[in-house]
Design a protein around this motif. Structure first.
Motif, PDB file in Angstrom:
ATOM      1  N   VAL A 294       0.850  -1.196   0.000  1.00  0.00           N
ATOM      2  CA  VAL A 294       0.000   0.000   0.000  1.00  0.00           C
ATOM      3  C   VAL A 294       0.880   1.237   0.000  1.00  0.00           C
ATOM      4  CG1 VAL A 294      -1.749   1.310   1.276  1.00  0.00           C
ATOM      5  CG2 VAL A 294      -1.842  -1.189   1.245  1.00  0.00           C
ATOM      6  N   VAL A 295       0.537   2.197  -0.850  1.00  0.00           N
ATOM      7  CA  VAL A 295       1.157   3.528  -0.826  1.00  0.00           C
ATOM      8  C   VAL A 295       0.112   4.498  -0.311  1.00  0.00           C
ATOM      9  CG1 VAL A 295       2.077   5.439  -2.207  1.00  0.00           C
ATOM     10  CG2 VAL A 295       2.775   3.088  -2.702  1.00  0.00           C
ATOM     11  N   SER A 296       0.446   5.259   0.729  1.00  0.00           N
ATOM     12  CA  SER A 296      -0.560   6.146   1.304  1.00  0.00           C
ATOM     13  C   SER A 296       0.091   7.285   2.076  1.00  0.00           C
ATOM     14  CB  SER A 296      -1.484   5.360   2.250  1.00  0.00           C
ATOM     15  OG  SER A 296      -0.814   5.065   3.458  1.00  0.00           O
ATOM     16  N   ARG A 297      -0.730   8.248   2.458  1.00  0.00           N
ATOM     17  CA  ARG A 297      -0.354   9.209   3.471  1.00  0.00           C
ATOM     18  C   ARG A 297      -0.237   8.446   4.791  1.00  0.00           C
ATOM     19  NH1 ARG A 297       1.803  13.670   1.250  1.00  0.00           N
ATOM     20  NH2 ARG A 297       0.313  15.026   0.158  1.00  0.00           N
ATOM     21  N   SER A 298       0.164   9.154   5.844  1.00  0.00           N
ATOM     22  CA  SER A 298       0.355   8.472   7.131  1.00  0.00           C
ATOM     23  C   SER A 298      -0.580   9.019   8.187  1.00  0.00           C
ATOM     24  CB  SER A 298       1.817   8.581   7.583  1.00  0.00           C
ATOM     25  OG  SER A 298       2.296   9.908   7.510  1.00  0.00           O
ATOM     26  N   GLY A 299      -1.842   9.224   7.790  1.00  0.00           N
ATOM     27  CA  GLY A 299      -2.863   9.572   8.762  1.00  0.00           C
ATOM     28  C   GLY A 299      -3.074   8.429   9.740  1.00  0.00           C
ATOM     29  N   ALA A 300      -3.504   8.767  10.938  1.00  0.00           N
ATOM     30  CA  ALA A 300      -3.627   7.767  11.989  1.00  0.00           C
ATOM     31  C   ALA A 300      -4.607   6.658  11.630  1.00  0.00           C
ATOM     32  CB  ALA A 300      -4.055   8.438  13.288  1.00  0.00           C
ATOM     33  N   GLY A 301      -5.730   7.013  11.000  1.00  0.00           N
ATOM     34  CA  GLY A 301      -6.722   6.011  10.651  1.00  0.00           C
ATOM     35  C   GLY A 301      -6.205   4.999   9.642  1.00  0.00           C
ATOM     36  N   THR A 302      -5.526   5.501   8.620  1.00  0.00           N
ATOM     37  CA  THR A 302      -4.961   4.604   7.613  1.00  0.00           C
ATOM     38  C   THR A 302      -3.928   3.679   8.230  1.00  0.00           C
ATOM     39  OG1 THR A 302      -5.320   6.226   5.845  1.00  0.00           O
ATOM     40  CG2 THR A 302      -3.707   4.501   5.435  1.00  0.00           C
ATOM     41  N   ALA A 313       3.810  -1.083   3.766  1.00  0.00           N
ATOM     42  CA  ALA A 313       3.399   0.221   3.256  1.00  0.00           C
ATOM     43  C   ALA A 313       4.590   1.101   2.892  1.00  0.00           C
ATOM     44  CB  ALA A 313       2.530   0.934   4.287  1.00  0.00           C
ATOM     45  N   ILE A 314       4.336   1.963   1.927  1.00  0.00           N
ATOM     46  CA  ILE A 314       5.225   3.082   1.605  1.00  0.00           C
ATOM     47  C   ILE A 314       4.448   4.338   1.960  1.00  0.00           C
ATOM     48  CG2 ILE A 314       6.444   4.329  -0.223  1.00  0.00           C
ATOM     49  CD1 ILE A 314       6.630   1.604  -1.700  1.00  0.00           C
ATOM     50  N   LEU A 315       4.941   5.082   2.924  1.00  0.00           N
ATOM     51  CA  LEU A 315       4.209   6.222   3.479  1.00  0.00           C
ATOM     52  C   LEU A 315       4.802   7.539   3.002  1.00  0.00           C
ATOM     53  CD1 LEU A 315       3.876   4.923   7.157  1.00  0.00           C
ATOM     54  CD2 LEU A 315       2.210   4.692   5.288  1.00  0.00           C
ATOM     55  N   VAL A 316       3.904   8.456   2.647  1.00  0.00           N
ATOM     56  CA  VAL A 316       4.298   9.802   2.216  1.00  0.00           C
ATOM     57  C   VAL A 316       3.600  10.790   3.152  1.00  0.00           C
ATOM     58  CG1 VAL A 316       4.443  11.443   0.310  1.00  0.00           C
ATOM     59  CG2 VAL A 316       4.412   8.971  -0.167  1.00  0.00           C
ATOM     60  N   PRO A 317       4.254  11.212   4.235  1.00  0.00           N
ATOM     61  CA  PRO A 317       3.582  12.089   5.201  1.00  0.00           C
ATOM     62  C   PRO A 317       3.161  13.413   4.576  1.00  0.00           C
ATOM     63  CG  PRO A 317       5.652  11.240   6.077  1.00  0.00           C
ATOM     64  CD  PRO A 317       5.623  10.894   4.631  1.00  0.00           C
ATOM     65  N   ARG A 327       4.201  13.005   9.935  1.00  0.00           N
ATOM     66  CA  ARG A 327       5.611  12.601   9.867  1.00  0.00           C
ATOM     67  C   ARG A 327       5.974  11.751  11.078  1.00  0.00           C
ATOM     68  NH1 ARG A 327       9.825  17.191   8.685  1.00  0.00           N
ATOM     69  NH2 ARG A 327       9.005  16.888   6.585  1.00  0.00           N
ATOM     70  N   ARG A 328       5.493  12.137  12.249  1.00  0.00           N
ATOM     71  CA  ARG A 328       5.785  11.355  13.452  1.00  0.00           C
ATOM     72  C   ARG A 328       5.111   9.993  13.395  1.00  0.00           C
ATOM     73  NH1 ARG A 328       5.433  14.808  18.933  1.00  0.00           N
ATOM     74  NH2 ARG A 328       6.004  12.728  19.695  1.00  0.00           N
ATOM     75  N   ASN A 329       3.884   9.935  12.852  1.00  0.00           N
ATOM     76  CA  ASN A 329       3.222   8.637  12.661  1.00  0.00           C
ATOM     77  C   ASN A 329       4.049   7.734  11.753  1.00  0.00           C
ATOM     78  OD1 ASN A 329       1.033   9.565  14.145  1.00  0.00           O
ATOM     79  ND2 ASN A 329      -0.240  10.004  12.359  1.00  0.00           N
ATOM     80  N   ALA A 330       4.525   8.308  10.642  1.00  0.00           N
ATOM     81  CA  ALA A 330       5.284   7.534   9.658  1.00  0.00           C
ATOM     82  C   ALA A 330       6.612   7.058  10.234  1.00  0.00           C
ATOM     83  CB  ALA A 330       5.518   8.383   8.408  1.00  0.00           C
ATOM     84  N   GLN A 331       7.275   7.916  10.984  1.00  0.00           N
ATOM     85  CA  GLN A 331       8.547   7.535  11.595  1.00  0.00           C
ATOM     86  C   GLN A 331       8.361   6.400  12.596  1.00  0.00           C
ATOM     87  OE1 GLN A 331       9.813  11.345  13.094  1.00  0.00           O
ATOM     88  NE2 GLN A 331      10.898  11.892  11.200  1.00  0.00           N
ATOM     89  N   HIS A 332       7.247   6.440  13.314  1.00  0.00           N
ATOM     90  CA  HIS A 332       6.931   5.375  14.265  1.00  0.00           C
ATOM     91  C   HIS A 332       6.791   4.039  13.535  1.00  0.00           C
ATOM     92  CE1 HIS A 332       5.081   3.428  17.758  1.00  0.00           C
ATOM     93  NE2 HIS A 332       4.104   3.012  16.963  1.00  0.00           N
ATOM     94  N   THR A 340       8.114   1.886   4.813  1.00  0.00           N
ATOM     95  CA  THR A 340       9.176   2.720   4.256  1.00  0.00           C
ATOM     96  C   THR A 340       8.608   4.125   4.089  1.00  0.00           C
ATOM     97  OG1 THR A 340      10.220   0.894   3.064  1.00  0.00           O
ATOM     98  CG2 THR A 340      10.654   3.109   2.246  1.00  0.00           C
ATOM     99  N   VAL A 341       9.398   5.131   4.400  1.00  0.00           N
ATOM    100  CA  VAL A 341       8.924   6.511   4.322  1.00  0.00           C
ATOM    101  C   VAL A 341       9.618   7.241   3.179  1.00  0.00           C
ATOM    102  CG1 VAL A 341       8.747   8.729   5.524  1.00  0.00           C
ATOM    103  CG2 VAL A 341       8.411   6.595   6.781  1.00  0.00           C
ATOM    104  N   ILE A 342       8.823   7.932   2.372  1.00  0.00           N
ATOM    105  CA  ILE A 342       9.351   8.864   1.365  1.00  0.00           C
ATOM    106  C   ILE A 342       8.825  10.247   1.726  1.00  0.00           C
ATOM    107  CG2 ILE A 342       9.491   9.503  -1.065  1.00  0.00           C
ATOM    108  CD1 ILE A 342       8.864   6.632  -1.818  1.00  0.00           C
TER     109      ILE A 342
END
Length: 398
Positions: A294-302, A313-317, A327-332, A340-342
């Motif tokens: 899954v590629v997504s934003r890093s909202g808490a619900g997702t 997942a590949i997260l794009v905050p 960004r903090r959600n994605a780093q967690h 993976t974070v981009i």
């Protein structure tokens, strides 16, 4: 409701984004399940949201009574003078009217308890409940407390958290009111069927490649959409794609129409590997079931859904957000090995294609990420928050 059943009236509020609304609706479903299991009481709900927020559509689709009030939002800035914008001043004038409307709604509905899930719309109902001595429970979805929930927590009787780390954002005197429940997720995500997803998207006619699900959330993400568009010819060589692009426009054209034109220009053998939709509703469970990545934003619900399902997942905050929560959600998630974070500034078609290709061609890495994601999950979060909500009136008195 039978004569032997008592009614428990629950006012629910929260909105501004799907990440505030879906936990509320998931908790409502869990409350209904608790009532059915118990048999001695029956819940009645009223949802208070804004006139224009996404909560209006989602709540009505869920079949709940909805009441709209005036809302205001503090748009934060890195610079002090940035807070004194005309939009902030205008919204500050809306807040007293919203509180008055909320007081009227609370007085008419006479709830036994208020459940607040954050977002700027929750502040007037929480203030109104406090004025009318109705017990309040708030829920924070992210690794840090949002501004609205910091305000609401001062008036709340209980503060539910997704992550224990969010306690650090509260004054010491408020921490004794906290409990960690996790973030409720929609039951529908657990009932997915890959074959149904293939039929809904037409991907059944495509070659059996790994499947990538791209989502920008309920509102879509232009940066993600552009990167997917740029990478499509190369991505479709290694995977099939389901793309939820949102209801945004590009140069006056709906994003979904533009991307369908892009698909039509692809070689015929690649067109059948790409499905694009502006909005995803009940089919979300099927899409998740089919997705390998899954590629997504890093909202808490997702993130809560990805963890619950064990999806790499590949997260794009989203940058910026008020407190840089995404960004903090994605780093967690990345620190735990689940994603993976981009960074948005680094997101290009080439970078996206490289990251996706590395995952869809490496099954062992995907399995390791899925295992890490499940370790972060709290699948019973909705039930725990529901129990805390329905027992709150008994804790705080009649």
């Amino acid at each position: 409701m039978t004569n032997s059943q008592r009614q428990l009236r629950i006012l629910v509020t929260g909105g501004g984004s799907g990440g505030h609304v879906t936990p509320a609706l998931a908790t409502v479903e869990a409350i209904k399940a608790l009532a059915e299991q118990d048999g001695t009481w029956q819940p009645a709900f009223l949802y208070i949201g804004s006139h224009t927020g996404i909560e209006r559509e989602l709540v009505r689709a869920a079949g709940l009574p909805f009441s709209a009030i005036a809302t205001g939002k503090l748009r934060r800035s890195r610079h002090l003078l940035g807070h004194f914008s005309w939009r902030n001043l205008l919204d500050a004038l809306r807040l007293p009217w919203g509180v008055l409307q909320a007081v009227i709604a609370v007085a008419r509905f006479r709830p036994h308890v208020v459940l607040s899930t954050g977002g700027f719309v929750c502040v007037p109902p929480v203030v109104a409940a406090s004025l009318l001595r109705v017990p309040v429970i708030t829920h924070e979805q992210t690794v840090q407390m949002g501004l609205a929930n910091r305000i609401a927590s001062r008036l709340a009787d209980r503060v539910a958290l997704t992550y224990e780390s969010a306690q650090g954002d509260l004054p010491a005197r408020l921490r004794k009111k906290t409990l960690v429940t996790g973030n409720p997720v929609r039951p529908i995500i657990f009932n997915g069927n890959p074959e149904a997803a293939l039929a809904l998207t037409g991907l059944a006619n495509a070659e059996a490649l790994p499947t990538l699900y791209v989502t920008g959330g309920a509102q879509g993400a232009q940066h993600v959409n552009r990167a997917v568009e740029a990478a499509l010819p190369d991505l479709l060589v290694v995977c099939r794609i389901i793309h939820q692009c949102g209801r945004q426009t590009r140069d006056g054209i709906p994003a979904v129409e533009h991307l369908r034109e892009v698909r039509a220009a692809l070689p015929s053998n690649l067109q059948s590997r790409y499905h694009v939709a502006d909005f995803v509703a009940d089919e979300i469970g099927h899409f998740y079931a089919l997705a390998d990545v899954v590629v997504s934003r890093s909202g808490a619900g997702t993130l809560a859904e990805l963890f619950a399902l064990g999806k790499p997942a590949i997260l794009v905050p989203l940058v910026p957000t008020g407190g840089d929560e995404q960004r903090r959600n994605a780093q967690h998630a990345q620190h735990a090995g689940a994603a993976t974070v981009i960074e948005q500034a680094d997101l290009t078609g080439e970078r996206l294609c490289t990251s996706v290709s590395e995952l869809v061609t490496n099954e062992e890495r995907r399995k390791a990420m899925a295992c890490a994601a499940r370790k972060l999950a709290r699948p019973d979060a909705a039930r725990h928050l529901a129990e805390a909500t329905v027992t709150l009136p008994n804790r705080t008195g009649p």
